[in-house]
Design an enzyme around this catalytic site. Structure first.
Site, PDB file in Angstrom:
ATOM      1  CG  ASP A 121      -3.649 -38.271  -4.976  1.00 44.65           C
ATOM      2  OD1 ASP A 121      -3.047 -37.433  -4.292  1.00 44.65           O
ATOM      3  OD2 ASP A 121      -3.958 -39.412  -4.558  1.00 44.65           O
ATOM      4  CE  LYS A 173      -1.086 -38.457  -1.353  1.00 42.98           C
ATOM      5  NZ  LYS A 173      -1.567 -39.290  -2.478  1.00 42.98           N
ATOM      6  CE  LYS A 231      -7.054 -41.120  -5.514  1.00 45.66           C
ATOM      7  NZ  LYS A 231      -5.603 -41.315  -5.437  1.00 45.66           N
ATOM      8  CB  THR A 248      -3.859 -42.605   6.497  1.00 42.21           C
ATOM      9  OG1 THR A 248      -3.790 -42.953   5.122  1.00 42.21           O
ATOM     10  CG2 THR A 248      -4.886 -41.519   6.689  1.00 42.21           C
ATOM     11  CG  ASP A 272      10.746 -29.381  -5.050  1.00 46.29           C
ATOM     12  OD1 ASP A 272      11.644 -28.637  -4.597  1.00 46.29           O
ATOM     13  OD2 ASP A 272      10.972 -30.313  -5.839  1.00 46.29           O
ATOM     14  N   GLY A 292     -12.094 -46.389  -4.720  1.00 45.87           N
ATOM     15  CA  GLY A 292     -11.398 -47.128  -5.763  1.00 45.87           C
ATOM     16  C   GLY A 292     -11.976 -48.498  -5.988  1.00 45.87           C
ATOM     17  NE  ARG A 293      -8.281 -51.254  -3.087  1.00 52.05           N
ATOM     18  CZ  ARG A 293      -7.497 -51.425  -2.015  1.00 52.05           C
ATOM     19  NH1 ARG A 293      -6.769 -52.508  -1.899  1.00 52.05           N
ATOM     20  NH2 ARG A 293      -7.460 -50.508  -1.081  1.00 52.05           N
TER      21      ARG A 293
HETATM   22  O1  C5P Z   1      -9.404 -48.819  -3.540  1.00 49.00           O
HETATM   23  P1  C5P Z   1      -9.582 -47.798  -2.467  1.00 49.00           P
HETATM   24  O2  C5P Z   1     -11.011 -47.304  -2.323  1.00 49.00           O
HETATM   25  O3  C5P Z   1      -8.996 -48.214  -1.143  1.00 49.00           O
HETATM   26  O4  C5P Z   1      -8.740 -46.550  -3.011  1.00 49.00           O
HETATM   27  C1  C5P Z   1      -8.577 -45.382  -2.259  1.00 49.00           C
HETATM   28  C2  C5P Z   1      -7.776 -44.378  -3.016  1.00 49.00           C
HETATM   29  O5  C5P Z   1      -7.508 -43.285  -2.127  1.00 49.00           O
HETATM   30  C3  C5P Z   1      -6.415 -44.877  -3.491  1.00 49.00           C
HETATM   31  O6  C5P Z   1      -6.088 -44.147  -4.685  1.00 49.00           O
HETATM   32  C4  C5P Z   1      -5.499 -44.491  -2.364  1.00 49.00           C
HETATM   33  O7  C5P Z   1      -4.179 -44.300  -2.779  1.00 49.00           O
HETATM   34  C5  C5P Z   1      -6.111 -43.173  -1.913  1.00 49.00           C
HETATM   35  N1  C5P Z   1      -5.804 -42.785  -0.539  1.00 49.00           N
HETATM   36  C6  C5P Z   1      -6.119 -43.585   0.538  1.00 49.00           C
HETATM   37  N2  C5P Z   1      -5.818 -43.180   1.800  1.00 49.00           N
HETATM   38  C7  C5P Z   1      -5.223 -42.012   2.007  1.00 49.00           C
HETATM   39  C8  C5P Z   1      -4.902 -41.187   0.932  1.00 49.00           C
HETATM   40  C9  C5P Z   1      -5.217 -41.614  -0.357  1.00 49.00           C
HETATM   41  O8  C5P Z   1      -6.691 -44.650   0.369  1.00 49.00           O
HETATM   42  N3  C5P Z   1      -4.976 -41.627   3.210  1.00 49.00           N
END
Ligand code: C5P
Length: 241
Positions: free
Chosen positions: A66, A68, A39, A127, A71, A217-218
């Site tokens: 992603d 979003k 992503k 969120t 418009d 992500g992390r």
């Molecule tokens: O590092 P981590 O696992 O927290 O990353 C989650 C990913 O999902 C990030 O790109 C974050 O912006 C995205 N995201 C999120 N919560 C949401 C929508 C998107 O963590 N409600």
């Protein structure tokens, strides 16, 4: 929505949260084979544009772009056409853009992508917004109700699914059909640090609850060995390499 594209067997999409193209490419390269896709979001796109997106798509991993979009319908349709042409596998728009905008996004994906069209996914309530934030923007419905309302609106306009938090999976799955895709961030394996995520669940639990895509992500990109972390998650999900 017609001709719904199939998702990869591995539901994990690794979030490449960086503006650095070389870093994103390096992650995508080592994660190939261990995740279903990657992503990239506004941070990456603002720094690297369409050329950066093409470089990632060229590596052969499905890409969730992603951005979003939100418009007027004509502008969103043009943006969806443009990212469908880039080869994104999943694109998203804000459900709050309303029925005409959602329909325009769906039509644009079908026309531009043909058999290879991207999944078009809606964002319901961010969120980061709680009930008092919603009230501040004139939206009196509690967040939980608004999420389900917007998911049903997206489904009615023929979108493929929504992005939702782990806590929202069950309610949306009950309100929308079985083919409606649920894309879920806020996932943490038991062995990973929580970071700033608050309402989290494990990959296995999210899958068992009915998530179709797990955005992680992390726990992957922040690991000493990102490929090993992704392989460990795939193992916990029972996915064969
Ligand atoms: O590092 P981590 O696992 O927290 O990353 C989650 C990913 O999902 C990030 O790109 C974050 O912006 C995205 N995201 C999120 N919560 C949401 C929508 C998107 O963590 N409600």
């Amino acid at each position: 929505m017609t001709n719904q594209p199939t998702l990869p067997a591995n539901p994990v999409f690794a979030a490449l949260d960086t503006p650095d193209l070389e870093q994103a490419l390096a992650w995508a390269e080592v994660l190939r084979g261990q995740v279903g896709g990657v992503k990239a979001g506004l941070e990456f796109f603002s720094a690297n544009g369409a050329d950066g997106v093409r470089r990632i798509v060229d590596l052969g991993l499905p890409l969730f772009l992603d951005l979003k979009f939100h418009d007027i319908p004509n502008t969103v349709a043009g943006a969806v056409r443009a990212v469908a042409d880039l080869g994104a596998a999943i694109v998203n728009v804000h459900a709050a853009g309303g029925p005409a905008m959602l329909e325009a996004a769906r039509e644009a994906a079908e026309v531009a992508g043909g058999a290879n069209r991207p999944l078009v996914i809606a964002v319901t309530v961010l969120t980061s917004m709680d009930d008092s934030d919603l009230t501040a923007v004139g939206q009196a419905t509690p967040a939980g109700e608004q999420v389900v309302r917007l998911a049903q609106l997206a489904e009615a306009q023929g979108l493929d699914g929504v992005v939702c938090s782990p806590a929202e999976i069950t309610a949306i799955r009950a309100a929308c059909g079985p083919d409606f895709k649920l894309i879920v961030p806020g996932i943490r394996p038991e062995w990973a640090a929580t970071g700033d995520q608050k309402r989290i669940t494990t990959p296995r639990q999210a899958r068992d609850d009915g998530a179709d895509v797990l955005v992680i992500g992390r726990p992957i990109t922040g690991a000493e060995d990102p490929a090993a972390a992704a392989a460990r998650i795939a193992g916990e999900l029972g996915i064969k390499p």
